[in-house]
Design a protein around this motif. Structure first.
Motif, mmCIF file in Angstrom:
data_model
loop_
_atom_site.group_PDB
_atom_site.id
_atom_site.type_symbol
_atom_site.label_atom_id
_atom_site.label_comp_id
_atom_site.label_asym_id
_atom_site.label_seq_id
_atom_site.Cartn_x
_atom_site.Cartn_y
_atom_site.Cartn_z
ATOM 1 N N SER A 68 24.887 37.184 -45.035
ATOM 2 C CA SER A 68 24.615 38.299 -45.938
ATOM 3 C C SER A 68 25.892 38.578 -46.713
ATOM 4 O O SER A 68 26.977 38.179 -46.300
ATOM 5 N N ALA A 69 25.739 39.263 -47.843
ATOM 6 C CA ALA A 69 26.902 39.523 -48.690
ATOM 7 C C ALA A 69 26.659 40.752 -49.549
ATOM 8 O O ALA A 69 25.542 40.997 -50.005
ATOM 9 N N THR A 70 27.720 41.519 -49.767
ATOM 10 C CA THR A 70 27.662 42.654 -50.684
ATOM 11 C C THR A 70 27.974 42.160 -52.091
ATOM 12 O O THR A 70 28.412 41.014 -52.288
ATOM 13 N N VAL A 71 27.772 43.026 -53.069
ATOM 14 C CA VAL A 71 28.134 42.691 -54.442
ATOM 15 C C VAL A 71 29.618 42.345 -54.519
ATOM 16 O O VAL A 71 30.017 41.372 -55.178
ATOM 17 N N GLU A 88 34.014 38.551 -55.372
ATOM 18 C CA GLU A 88 35.241 37.895 -54.911
ATOM 19 C C GLU A 88 35.062 36.379 -54.845
ATOM 20 O O GLU A 88 35.929 35.624 -55.287
ATOM 21 N N ALA A 89 33.929 35.935 -54.312
ATOM 22 C CA ALA A 89 33.678 34.504 -54.175
ATOM 23 C C ALA A 89 33.523 33.804 -55.521
ATOM 24 O O ALA A 89 33.816 32.625 -55.645
ATOM 25 N N MET A 90 33.071 34.553 -56.534
ATOM 26 C CA MET A 90 32.828 33.971 -57.856
ATOM 27 C C MET A 90 33.855 34.447 -58.873
ATOM 28 O O MET A 90 33.576 34.454 -60.075
ATOM 29 N N GLY A 137 34.478 35.120 -63.781
ATOM 30 C CA GLY A 137 34.826 36.271 -64.601
ATOM 31 C C GLY A 137 33.683 37.244 -64.823
ATOM 32 O O GLY A 137 33.676 37.978 -65.813
ATOM 33 N N LEU A 138 32.730 37.284 -63.909
ATOM 34 C CA LEU A 138 31.598 38.204 -64.041
ATOM 35 C C LEU A 138 31.979 39.585 -63.530
ATOM 36 O O LEU A 138 32.699 39.715 -62.538
ATOM 37 N N ALA A 139 31.472 40.609 -64.185
ATOM 38 C CA ALA A 139 31.682 41.979 -63.734
ATOM 39 C C ALA A 139 30.819 42.253 -62.503
ATOM 40 O O ALA A 139 29.755 41.656 -62.333
ATOM 41 N N GLN A 140 31.286 43.162 -61.647
ATOM 42 C CA GLN A 140 30.486 43.529 -60.476
ATOM 43 C C GLN A 140 29.123 44.080 -60.880
ATOM 44 O O GLN A 140 28.129 43.823 -60.205
ATOM 45 N N ALA A 141 29.073 44.814 -61.972
ATOM 46 C CA ALA A 141 27.792 45.368 -62.440
ATOM 47 C C ALA A 141 26.818 44.253 -62.808
ATOM 48 O O ALA A 141 25.608 44.363 -62.562
ATOM 49 N N THR A 142 27.319 43.178 -63.377
ATOM 50 C CA THR A 142 26.478 42.030 -63.738
ATOM 51 C C THR A 142 25.911 41.388 -62.479
ATOM 52 O O THR A 142 24.715 41.075 -62.407
ATOM 53 N N ILE A 143 26.760 41.210 -61.481
ATOM 54 C CA ILE A 143 26.317 40.612 -60.224
ATOM 55 C C ILE A 143 25.283 41.510 -59.555
ATOM 56 O O ILE A 143 24.261 41.034 -59.043
ATOM 57 N N ALA A 144 25.517 42.816 -59.557
ATOM 58 C CA ALA A 144 24.559 43.759 -58.972
ATOM 59 C C ALA A 144 23.208 43.672 -59.677
ATOM 60 O O ALA A 144 22.159 43.660 -59.025
ATOM 61 N N ARG A 162 16.839 39.920 -50.072
ATOM 62 C CA ARG A 162 16.449 41.274 -49.646
ATOM 63 C C ARG A 162 17.746 42.027 -49.357
ATOM 64 O O ARG A 162 18.788 41.407 -49.138
ATOM 65 N N HIS A 163 17.676 43.344 -49.351
ATOM 66 C CA HIS A 163 18.895 44.099 -49.073
ATOM 67 C C HIS A 163 18.701 45.047 -47.897
ATOM 68 O O HIS A 163 17.581 45.434 -47.572
ATOM 69 N N GLU A 164 19.819 45.370 -47.284
ATOM 70 C CA GLU A 164 19.881 46.401 -46.257
ATOM 71 C C GLU A 164 21.044 47.303 -46.620
ATOM 72 O O GLU A 164 22.040 46.848 -47.177
ATOM 73 N N LYS A 165 20.901 48.567 -46.312
ATOM 74 C CA LYS A 165 21.976 49.523 -46.597
ATOM 75 C C LYS A 165 23.093 49.299 -45.588
ATOM 76 O O LYS A 165 22.867 49.221 -44.389
ATOM 77 N N ASP A 166 24.305 49.139 -46.103
ATOM 78 C CA ASP A 166 25.492 48.912 -45.278
ATOM 79 C C ASP A 166 26.517 49.962 -45.687
ATOM 80 O O ASP A 166 27.341 49.734 -46.570
ATOM 81 N N GLY A 167 26.438 51.138 -45.066
ATOM 82 C CA GLY A 167 27.275 52.252 -45.493
ATOM 83 C C GLY A 167 26.826 52.708 -46.869
ATOM 84 O O GLY A 167 25.677 53.049 -47.069
ATOM 85 N N ARG A 168 27.740 52.659 -47.833
ATOM 86 C CA ARG A 168 27.397 53.053 -49.211
ATOM 87 C C ARG A 168 27.021 51.854 -50.069
ATOM 88 O O ARG A 168 26.735 52.001 -51.252
ATOM 89 N N GLN A 169 27.041 50.666 -49.493
ATOM 90 C CA GLN A 169 26.737 49.453 -50.246
ATOM 91 C C GLN A 169 25.448 48.820 -49.738
ATOM 92 O O GLN A 169 24.978 49.135 -48.655
ATOM 93 N N PHE A 170 24.908 47.919 -50.531
ATOM 94 C CA PHE A 170 23.792 47.096 -50.092
ATOM 95 C C PHE A 170 24.348 45.753 -49.670
ATOM 96 O O PHE A 170 25.232 45.193 -50.316
#
Length: 85
Positions: free
Chosen positions: A26-29, A34-36, A40-47, A60-68
């Protein structure tokens, strides 16, 4: 170019994004960003891409604190088979 994986149509960029949850389980945005970093993609683009991929059934996503935290719903093996076919 697009690739159909387990009935889900993914672009080359989306397949590249999928490499991160496939490798980590699993991975957060932020993890994907970081991996990509070379792309040069913005975090908003990845999200945005991850949300679209979720609507298509690729992740699919799961809530992980304040992040998915996103995990793959299609396997890397499915992707390999679909690219060869």
């Amino acid at each position: 170019r697009r690739c159909v994986v387990a009935g889900v149509r993914l672009t080359e960029l989306q397949l590249e994004i999928m490499q991160v949850p496939w490798a980590r389980g699993s991975a957060t945005v932020a993890d994907v960003h970081e991996a990509m970093s070379a792309r040069g993609l913005a975090q908003a683009t990845i999200a945005t891409l991850l949300r679209r991929m979720e609507k298509r059934g690729a992740v699919r996503h799961e809530k992980d604190g304040r992040q998915f935290s996103y995990s793959a719903r299609v396997t890397a093996d499915d992707a390999k088979r679909s690219r060869v076919a």
